[in-house]
Design a protein around this motif. Sequence first.
Motif, PDB file in Angstrom:
ATOM      1  N   ILE A 621       0.864  -1.194   0.000  1.00 29.46           N
ATOM      2  CA  ILE A 621       0.000   0.000   0.000  1.00 29.46           C
ATOM      3  C   ILE A 621       0.893   1.233   0.000  1.00 29.46           C
ATOM      4  CG2 ILE A 621      -1.776   1.297   1.211  1.00 29.46           C
ATOM      5  CD1 ILE A 621      -1.372  -2.322   2.078  1.00 29.46           C
ATOM      6  N   LEU A 622       0.683   2.122  -0.965  1.00 31.74           N
ATOM      7  CA  LEU A 622       1.444   3.365  -1.080  1.00 31.74           C
ATOM      8  C   LEU A 622       0.481   4.537  -0.915  1.00 31.74           C
ATOM      9  CD1 LEU A 622       4.061   4.931  -1.728  1.00 31.74           C
ATOM     10  CD2 LEU A 622       3.444   4.775  -4.133  1.00 31.74           C
ATOM     11  N   LEU A 623       0.672   5.314   0.128  1.00 33.29           N
ATOM     12  CA  LEU A 623      -0.167   6.480   0.428  1.00 33.29           C
ATOM     13  C   LEU A 623       0.638   7.733   0.131  1.00 33.29           C
ATOM     14  CD1 LEU A 623      -2.667   7.888   1.692  1.00 33.29           C
ATOM     15  CD2 LEU A 623      -1.610   7.525   3.922  1.00 33.29           C
ATOM     16  N   ASP A 624       0.161   8.547  -0.809  1.00 29.63           N
ATOM     17  CA  ASP A 624       0.879   9.748  -1.251  1.00 29.63           C
ATOM     18  C   ASP A 624       0.002  10.961  -1.000  1.00 29.63           C
ATOM     19  OD1 ASP A 624       2.281  11.769  -2.496  1.00 29.63           O
ATOM     20  OD2 ASP A 624       2.853  10.566  -4.225  1.00 29.63           O
ATOM     21  N   PHE A 625       0.318  11.708   0.073  1.00 31.87           N
ATOM     22  CA  PHE A 625      -0.449  12.912   0.379  1.00 31.87           C
ATOM     23  C   PHE A 625      -0.114  14.047  -0.575  1.00 31.87           C
ATOM     24  CE2 PHE A 625      -2.995  12.137   4.040  1.00 31.87           C
ATOM     25  CZ  PHE A 625      -2.377  11.096   4.717  1.00 31.87           C
TER      26      PHE A 625
END
Length: 675
Positions: A621-625
């Motif tokens: 899972i890659l979370l990019d704000f």
Amino acid sequence: MAEMDEELKCPVCGSLFRDPIILPCSHNVCLACARNIIVQTPEGESPPHCRASASSDYDYLDMDKMSMYSETDSGYGSYTPCLKSPNGVRVFPPALVHRHCSITCPQCHRSVSLDERGLRGFPRNRLLESIVTRYQQTRSASIKCQLCDRNPADATVMCEQCDVFYCLPCQQRCHPSRGPLAKHRLVPPSQASTARKPATCTEHDLENHSMYCVSCRMPVCFQCLEEGKHGKHEVKALGAMWKQHKTQLSQALNGISDKAKDAKEFLVQLKNLLQQIQENGVEFEACLVAQCDALIDALNRQKAKLLTKVTKEREYKLKVVRDQITHCTLKLRQTTGLMEYCLEVIKENDPSGFLQISDALIKRVQMSQEQWVKGALEPKVGPEFDLSLNSEPLLQSIQQLDFVQGKCKYPFTVPPAPVLQLEECCTRNNSATLAWKIPAFSQSDGFILELDDGNGGQYREVYVGKETLCTVDGLHFNSSYNARVKAYNTAGVGAYSKTVILKTSDVAWFTFDPSSAHRDIVLSNENQTVTCNSYDDRVILGTAAFSKGVHYWELTIDRYDNHPDPAFGVARINVTKDMMLGKDDKAWAMYVDNNRSWFMHNNSHTNRAEGGISKGATVGILLDFNKHTLTFFINKQQHGPVAFENLEGVFIPALSLNRNVQVTLHTGLEVPKNI
């Protein structure tokens, strides 16, 4: 009895139960209502005459997993209430009922397929039916005799064997307590609902229940034990289990009865508390107004003193200027008179007369000129007032005017700046711990700890209290924070300490959070491995929270049975924990089965992709704000990125799964390259 009203109402029609049946999930529904909420299963095909009406007038379940080519495939079945019935439950036309059907519980939304017996396969809840009957009788008028010819009298007894209500004369005439009727049992009408025929077996209509199957937890008949599926199960006598379960229910009722008693006493306490709060609030408001009025009066008195100083300063300046005007006017008049006299002397043509007075006149003119020295023609005072009111300390005191707990001595001076204990100040993951002390022989009532936003922006208060040690959680990863602290007492607020810089971790290390998990969640391996006790989906959150930056973590599939649909993603702290992740608007996720995957938020499915999971698979899972996107990796194969709306604020890693899945969390990972 009014409190029991909702327990006796069908969740579909909203009326009291009529011919209730028990669903496998233990909830009840009217038999007629059950016929209305039957739906087709994917194995069946809707009759041609029903397809048009079903698509236009009825809100079908998510049946998109039937097609491998549909872009709207979701891969799972769900129950979605609608407004097609009085209680918000989906109603289907009777034409849809056939052997390829299922029924969904309107309360817990669990579905079960119907066998060849249809609704006859579900047992009748005769106990509930009896309670409803008794409840209706207590609410209605008295029960009438069934044998009176005209103007039936009120019934006094009911025969359990004859199932007839009698008034006293009719009972003595038609049902005497002698002969073959002597063994019949007569009960009052209020207890008539207990007089019912024994329940028959759902498998064998002509057989009464005689035993209790411990394995299946249901009453069975003798024929079920002889030739049915309960032949090898553990069974016990029906009467013994009836008494045992009654005892268990009575014990449970004793506990809840104590809680209900405590709740009633607590309500009385709360009502008294309301009155006390109201009275104390009025009194406290009056005291607060009096204190503020006293402060205003003191400020007005000080204002009058300051105005007096301004008046004195103004009068002094005016006097100086007036005196200077008078003096300058006198000198100017003398100088002008001398100038006019000299001009007249110069006009005379008598040399001897001129020379007699010229020497003395020249000296007078020179002396008059010397009187106009440097500065004589400059004002002695300026128009500005050399006074400046320093109101900043008072404004700060007013802004910090607040309530204090208890009583304390009033110190004469504000406390000095605290000293940070640098050897005890540290960071761990995205948390920072700070320690400080106050210099000796100084008095403080508390401290105010401030941190900036991690980007060198404005400071904000993160702690106010008496402790000299504070841990601040929920900071941004890979950020540098400036921290400072100041002390305060009743005399005011002291100066700030020196600033310390705190650097948070570059990558996130975290585990699953047992404190916020659903009760069916099972954790192991130091809270890094998770599974579930329930067949329903349950949500578990991580111990880290993210609000900016780019973050990556992975989960490996340790066990994967019967092709379930686990969901992976992020959620807010108040996400619903008893349903699949992404079903509400508090979570952003991807759920996946053994063949395909879907993105989901607020029960909306998008971006279906081929490729599922199995035992040993890895989900990243890659979370990019920075880009407001989520990207998933199934066995290193990228899915996304997908931009989600409202992906702003604080988010926590989240996962939903059931008992068929077990996963292990891996954190502290670098962000994948070439995305």
